[in-house]
Design an enzyme around this catalytic site. Structure first.
Site, mmCIF file in Angstrom:
data_model
loop_
_atom_site.group_PDB
_atom_site.id
_atom_site.type_symbol
_atom_site.label_atom_id
_atom_site.label_comp_id
_atom_site.label_asym_id
_atom_site.label_seq_id
_atom_site.Cartn_x
_atom_site.Cartn_y
_atom_site.Cartn_z
ATOM 1 N N ARG A 24 6.245 22.845 -31.976
ATOM 2 C CA ARG A 24 4.744 22.233 -31.369
ATOM 3 C C ARG A 24 4.833 20.689 -31.710
ATOM 4 N NH1 ARG A 24 1.408 25.997 -29.838
ATOM 5 N NH2 ARG A 24 1.584 28.096 -30.473
ATOM 6 N N ASP A 54 8.290 14.159 -41.499
ATOM 7 C CA ASP A 54 7.145 14.112 -40.929
ATOM 8 C C ASP A 54 6.587 12.708 -41.175
ATOM 9 O OD1 ASP A 54 4.220 14.407 -39.587
ATOM 10 O OD2 ASP A 54 4.817 16.513 -39.708
ATOM 11 N N HIS A 106 5.194 19.165 -26.855
ATOM 12 C CA HIS A 106 3.904 19.322 -25.977
ATOM 13 C C HIS A 106 2.997 18.127 -26.208
ATOM 14 C CE1 HIS A 106 1.273 21.858 -28.882
ATOM 15 N NE2 HIS A 106 1.663 20.938 -29.516
#
Length: 431
Positions: free
Chosen positions: A336, A294, A339
């Site tokens: 997720r 991340d 999107h």
């Protein structure tokens, strides 16, 4: 519950003597059956959801302007009042098990008592707060979720800022940029509404430390909500990766797991809740064969959290727009993530992962966990898509997933679904 049924049935006209039952009558009959099941002790979350949806459909069918428009007004008023009380941290200042005066609340933020009492009155009127005496309020059963340290309440703030704020600016946004989808992460309704159209969502959030805190908190809430209805391991069977780890351990002979090939790379995996869920579902997947990626600040937060269940996971700062540094893993997971972006960026992200897939193992997969929009969309589908539009992203249908996966050089093997949820796992492999 009988009173609820009686309320909705009161709107129905007398049934005609001949002909088919009206649509409203059919919905009311179905609602009555659901309520009877609920009263009999049924606890299925989907039953409760169905009761609410059917009740709303009846209101939509029979309610005229005299019901619909005032309902919108109340909803908007409550959302605005809730947001402002959160901004002022007034929910934090209401003592648990006791009351506080509007005068005290107003003094705590240097506001006029009159405006605080009017905003508070909106919350009392809808039951969000309880008035104990004139000018005094206390918490309701649900209001404590709007304190500043509550993840679910912060999710409401994010939906207000990323959704409602953008909707209000749609006319000006479309007038300036045209009635079309945003083509990238900048110049979207969210960044436009904050006066920084040239920035992307992350850059706007980074301008304010409080917004960063609230957003991070809200994403933890999204994780817990997703967990309630089932994480990826409740939709996709990861057991084959556990079997692979066991085979490697036996083949090694000395009890040491072969870590040459990572089993799961969670791309954009936040603090690791998804990886944790997968390893809990398949305990034979060892931590040291999993990778969490991340943004640098998110990975640093994950390290500081020091979750024992993730202690030996390899945590790595990584921008998924760039080349994937972990090559040859058996699965790459995007939960997720897609999107948040338009098609062009999604195709680029997927190409990076397609390039990283090992060519010597046809079992290797890219897994996309996201909402899979039905046609026509459900209310949660449509609401989520509106928020995603505001930040330059979109929720996708099966056909849309086929398109972006194909353009990235892969094929959709299967879309795994779980009944009762809006979310699916799109299983992708090399062509």
């Amino acid at each position: 519950m009988k009173a609820i049924i009686d309320f909705f049935l009161s709107f129905l006209p007398s049934p005609p003597k001949l002909g088919r039952p009206s649509e409203v009558s059919l919905i009311a009959d179905a609602l009555a059956r659901d309520v009877h099941a609920f009263d009999a002790g049924a606890t299925d979350p989907q039953l409760k959801k169905g009761i609410l949806q059917k009740a709303k459909r009846i209101l939509q069918q029979v309610g005229g302007p005299e019901m619909i428009i005032p309902g919108y007004a109340v909803a908007m008023g409550e959302m605005g009042a809730t947001y402002m009380f959160m901004e002022w941290k007034m929910f934090d200042k209401i003592p648990v098990g006791a009351s506080i005066s509007y005068k005290e609340l107003a003094a705590s933020v240097g506001a006029e008592e009159a405006i605080v009492s009017r905003i508070g009155g909106m919350l009392v009127a809808t039951g969000r707060l309880i008035q104990t005496s004139s000018g005094h309020v206390t918490h309701s059963a649900s209001s404590k979720m709007f304190t500043s340290d509550h993840n679910a309440g912060n999710l409401f703030r994010v939906l207000f800022e990323h959704g409602l704020r953008g909707y209000v600016h749609w006319p000006e946004y479309f007038a300036k940029f045209g009635a079309k989808e945003p083509t990238g992460p900048s110049h979207n309704p969210f960044t436009f509404s904050w006066g920084h159209p040239e920035m992307n969502m992350w850059e706007v959030i980074a301008l304010d430390e409080e917004k960063q805190r609230v957003f991070s908190s809200s994403m933890r809430s999204m994780g817990s909500i997703a967990g309630k209805y089932g994480g990826p391991a409740s939709i996709y069977d990861f057991s084959w990766l556990g079997e692979e780890a066991s085979k490697a351990k036996l083949a090694n002979g000395n009890g040491k797991v072969n870590t040459d090939r990572p089993l799961v790379v969670d791309v954009g995996g936040s603090h690791g809740a998804t990886l944790k869920h997968i390893m809990e579902a398949v305990p034979s997947i060892p931590q040291d064969r999993c990778v969490l990626q991340d943004r640098p600040e998110v990975i640093e937060e994950a390290i500081q959290m020091d979750d024992p269940a993730l202690r030996y996971v390899r945590r790595m700062p990584h921008d998924f727009n760039n080349e994937q540094p972990v090559q040859g893993a058996l699965t790459y997971l995007l939960r997720r993530v897609l999107h948040d972006y338009g098609d062009a960026i999604c195709i680029r992200i997927l190409k990076r992962l397609a390039d990283a897939l090992p060519r010597d193992d046809e079992r290797a997969r890219v897994l996309i966990m996201d909402q899979v929009v039905s046609d026509p969309p459900t209310p949660p589908n449509a609401a989520a898509d509106m928020v995603m539009f505001n930040i330059g992203g979109k929720e996708r249908t099966v056909r849309m997933f086929d398109h972006i996966v194909g353009e990235a050089g892969m094929r959709v093997v299967k879309i795994h679904r779980r009944e009762g949820t809006e979310v699916g796992v799109v299983e992708c492999a090399l062509i």
